[in-house]
Design a protein around this motif. Structure first.
Motif, PDB file in Angstrom:
ATOM      1  N   ALA A 201       4.871  -4.486   2.662  1.00 35.79           N
ATOM      2  CA  ALA A 201       5.970  -4.307   1.715  1.00 35.79           C
ATOM      3  C   ALA A 201       6.215  -2.813   1.603  1.00 35.79           C
ATOM      4  O   ALA A 201       5.292  -2.038   1.374  1.00 35.79           O
ATOM      5  N   HIS A 202       7.458  -2.404   1.786  1.00 35.57           N
ATOM      6  CA  HIS A 202       7.775  -0.984   1.820  1.00 35.57           C
ATOM      7  C   HIS A 202       8.252  -0.512   0.447  1.00 35.57           C
ATOM      8  O   HIS A 202       9.314  -0.911  -0.018  1.00 35.57           O
TER       9      HIS A 202
ATOM     10  N   SER B 108      11.537  -2.700  -0.088  1.00 35.95           N
ATOM     11  CA  SER B 108      11.966  -3.613   0.966  1.00 35.95           C
ATOM     12  C   SER B 108      10.843  -4.583   1.288  1.00 35.95           C
ATOM     13  O   SER B 108       9.681  -4.179   1.429  1.00 35.95           O
ATOM     14  N   LEU B 109      11.198  -5.849   1.428  1.00 35.04           N
ATOM     15  CA  LEU B 109      10.206  -6.887   1.723  1.00 35.04           C
ATOM     16  C   LEU B 109      10.399  -7.505   3.106  1.00 35.04           C
ATOM     17  O   LEU B 109       9.802  -8.529   3.403  1.00 35.04           O
ATOM     18  N   VAL B 110      11.221  -6.903   3.943  1.00 33.89           N
ATOM     19  CA  VAL B 110      11.632  -7.534   5.195  1.00 33.89           C
ATOM     20  C   VAL B 110      10.452  -7.950   6.070  1.00 33.89           C
ATOM     21  O   VAL B 110      10.398  -9.079   6.544  1.00 33.89           O
ATOM     22  N   ASP B 111       9.496  -7.086   6.302  1.00 30.77           N
ATOM     23  CA  ASP B 111       8.364  -7.420   7.173  1.00 30.77           C
ATOM     24  C   ASP B 111       7.134  -7.844   6.390  1.00 30.77           C
ATOM     25  O   ASP B 111       6.052  -7.958   6.952  1.00 30.77           O
ATOM     26  N   GLY B 112       7.271  -8.072   5.091  1.00 32.93           N
ATOM     27  CA  GLY B 112       6.120  -8.349   4.247  1.00 32.93           C
ATOM     28  C   GLY B 112       5.528  -9.734   4.454  1.00 32.93           C
ATOM     29  O   GLY B 112       6.213 -10.679   4.811  1.00 32.93           O
ATOM     30  N   PHE B 113       4.226  -9.815   4.233  1.00 33.92           N
ATOM     31  CA  PHE B 113       3.530 -11.098   4.247  1.00 33.92           C
ATOM     32  C   PHE B 113       2.307 -10.996   3.339  1.00 33.92           C
ATOM     33  O   PHE B 113       1.865  -9.908   2.988  1.00 33.92           O
ATOM     34  N   VAL B 114       1.775 -12.150   2.951  1.00 36.96           N
ATOM     35  CA  VAL B 114       0.613 -12.199   2.071  1.00 36.96           C
ATOM     36  C   VAL B 114      -0.551 -12.786   2.849  1.00 36.96           C
ATOM     37  O   VAL B 114      -0.382 -13.752   3.601  1.00 36.96           O
TER      38      VAL B 114
ATOM     39  N   LYS C 253      14.487  -7.897 -14.170  1.00 29.99           N
ATOM     40  CA  LYS C 253      15.302  -6.928 -13.441  1.00 29.99           C
ATOM     41  C   LYS C 253      14.858  -6.948 -11.977  1.00 29.99           C
ATOM     42  O   LYS C 253      13.757  -6.525 -11.635  1.00 29.99           O
ATOM     43  N   LEU C 254      15.722  -7.454 -11.111  1.00 29.13           N
ATOM     44  CA  LEU C 254      15.415  -7.590  -9.694  1.00 29.13           C
ATOM     45  C   LEU C 254      15.400  -6.222  -9.011  1.00 29.13           C
ATOM     46  O   LEU C 254      16.297  -5.412  -9.216  1.00 29.13           O
ATOM     47  N   VAL C 255      14.356  -5.969  -8.214  1.00 31.96           N
ATOM     48  CA  VAL C 255      14.233  -4.716  -7.478  1.00 31.96           C
ATOM     49  C   VAL C 255      14.529  -4.942  -6.000  1.00 31.96           C
ATOM     50  O   VAL C 255      15.333  -4.239  -5.405  1.00 31.96           O
ATOM     51  N   ALA C 256      13.879  -5.951  -5.403  1.00 36.07           N
ATOM     52  CA  ALA C 256      14.074  -6.237  -3.977  1.00 36.07           C
ATOM     53  C   ALA C 256      13.992  -7.735  -3.749  1.00 36.07           C
ATOM     54  O   ALA C 256      13.272  -8.442  -4.457  1.00 36.07           O
TER      55      ALA C 256
ATOM     56  N   ASN D 136       1.100  11.128  -4.641  1.00 30.67           N
ATOM     57  CA  ASN D 136       2.004  10.119  -4.097  1.00 30.67           C
ATOM     58  C   ASN D 136       1.244   9.082  -3.269  1.00 30.67           C
ATOM     59  O   ASN D 136       0.178   9.354  -2.727  1.00 30.67           O
ATOM     60  N   HIS D 137       1.838   7.903  -3.147  1.00 34.38           N
ATOM     61  CA  HIS D 137       1.210   6.777  -2.459  1.00 34.38           C
ATOM     62  C   HIS D 137       1.704   6.672  -1.014  1.00 34.38           C
ATOM     63  O   HIS D 137       2.704   7.273  -0.641  1.00 34.38           O
ATOM     64  N   THR D 138       1.017   5.875  -0.215  1.00 35.29           N
ATOM     65  CA  THR D 138       1.459   5.562   1.138  1.00 35.29           C
ATOM     66  C   THR D 138       2.484   4.441   1.044  1.00 35.29           C
ATOM     67  O   THR D 138       2.282   3.477   0.316  1.00 35.29           O
ATOM     68  N   ALA D 139       3.576   4.540   1.797  1.00 32.12           N
ATOM     69  CA  ALA D 139       4.704   3.609   1.640  1.00 32.12           C
ATOM     70  C   ALA D 139       4.361   2.163   1.995  1.00 32.12           C
ATOM     71  O   ALA D 139       4.794   1.236   1.324  1.00 32.12           O
ATOM     72  N   ARG D 140       3.588   1.931   3.039  1.00 33.41           N
ATOM     73  CA  ARG D 140       3.313   0.562   3.479  1.00 33.41           C
ATOM     74  C   ARG D 140       1.847   0.154   3.306  1.00 33.41           C
ATOM     75  O   ARG D 140       1.324  -0.614   4.107  1.00 33.41           O
ATOM     76  N   ARG D 141       1.194   0.628   2.277  1.00 28.40           N
ATOM     77  CA  ARG D 141      -0.209   0.260   2.092  1.00 28.40           C
ATOM     78  C   ARG D 141      -0.309  -1.186   1.621  1.00 28.40           C
ATOM     79  O   ARG D 141       0.657  -1.756   1.130  1.00 28.40           O
ATOM     80  N   LYS D 142      -1.499  -1.796   1.786  1.00 31.27           N
ATOM     81  CA  LYS D 142      -1.653  -3.167   1.298  1.00 31.27           C
ATOM     82  C   LYS D 142      -1.940  -3.118  -0.198  1.00 31.27           C
ATOM     83  O   LYS D 142      -2.635  -2.222  -0.681  1.00 31.27           O
ATOM     84  N   ARG D 143      -1.353  -4.076  -0.919  1.00 31.98           N
ATOM     85  CA  ARG D 143      -1.458  -4.099  -2.380  1.00 31.98           C
ATOM     86  C   ARG D 143      -2.072  -5.405  -2.836  1.00 31.98           C
ATOM     87  O   ARG D 143      -1.682  -6.473  -2.368  1.00 31.98           O
TER      88      ARG D 143
END
Length: 167
Positions: free
Chosen positions: A66-67, A48-54, A10-13, A78-85
């Motif tokens: 990753a947002h 959203s993965l628009v500005d994401g990088f590994v 099931k695709l999310v983003a 609740n979590h922080t929206a743009r934290r590193k995972r």
């Protein structure tokens, strides 16, 4: 009686911009270390993965920027929206990605977040940046194939119409 688990993907983003901006060299599927509210937010189909990088740091792969928005019904947990995972990968894959990403022009980008058999996964890719003329060439090729497919379909429709008029 055993409980049936969900199967399939099931695709999310999806990061469509990454396929436009980079030549995809190799793809990997990884698990992610997430909190409960992040999983609930993903299950609602929000990400959203628009500005994401590994980035490989200390022998571990980390997903940055990753947002995943905060869960609406979440409380103080609740979590922080743009934290590193942290990404879950085999040691050999991490080492291979690390050595390849050190080469000039290579980067690691996330392509998609999805659920596979009930578990959140991220598809990442080793990629090389495209030049501006490469992007234009790719768009031109897409447009040419689309036009040729349209022309073939129109010719087939005309052929069928002629056959029905004769018959």
């Amino acid at each position: 009686m055993a409980k049936k688990e969900k199967t399939g993907r099931k695709l999310v983003a999806q990061n469509k911009k990454a396929r436009h901006d980079y030549h995809i060299l190799d793809t990997y599927e990884c698990g992610m270390v997430l909190t409960g509210t992040e999983v609930k937010s993903l299950r609602q189909g929000r990400s959203s993965l628009v500005d994401g990088f590994v980035q490989i740091d200390g022998g571990e792969a980390w997903l940055h920027n990753a947002h995943i928005p905060e869960y609406a019904q979440g409380t103080w947990t609740n979590h922080t929206a743009r934290r590193k995972r942290k990404l879950l990968m085999h040691r050999a894959e991490i080492d291979k990605l690390d050595s390849k990403s050190q080469e000039t022009g290579h980067t690691i980008v996330p392509l998609a977040i999805y659920f596979k058999d009930g578990r959140a996964k991220v598809e990442i890719a080793l990629a090389k940046g495209k030049k501006e003329y490469d992007k234009r060439q790719t768009l031109r090729e897409k447009q040419d194939t689309r036009e040729s497919n349209r022309a073939i379909a129109a010719a087939r429709r005309r052929q069928r119409a002629q056959q029905t008029q004769r018959g």
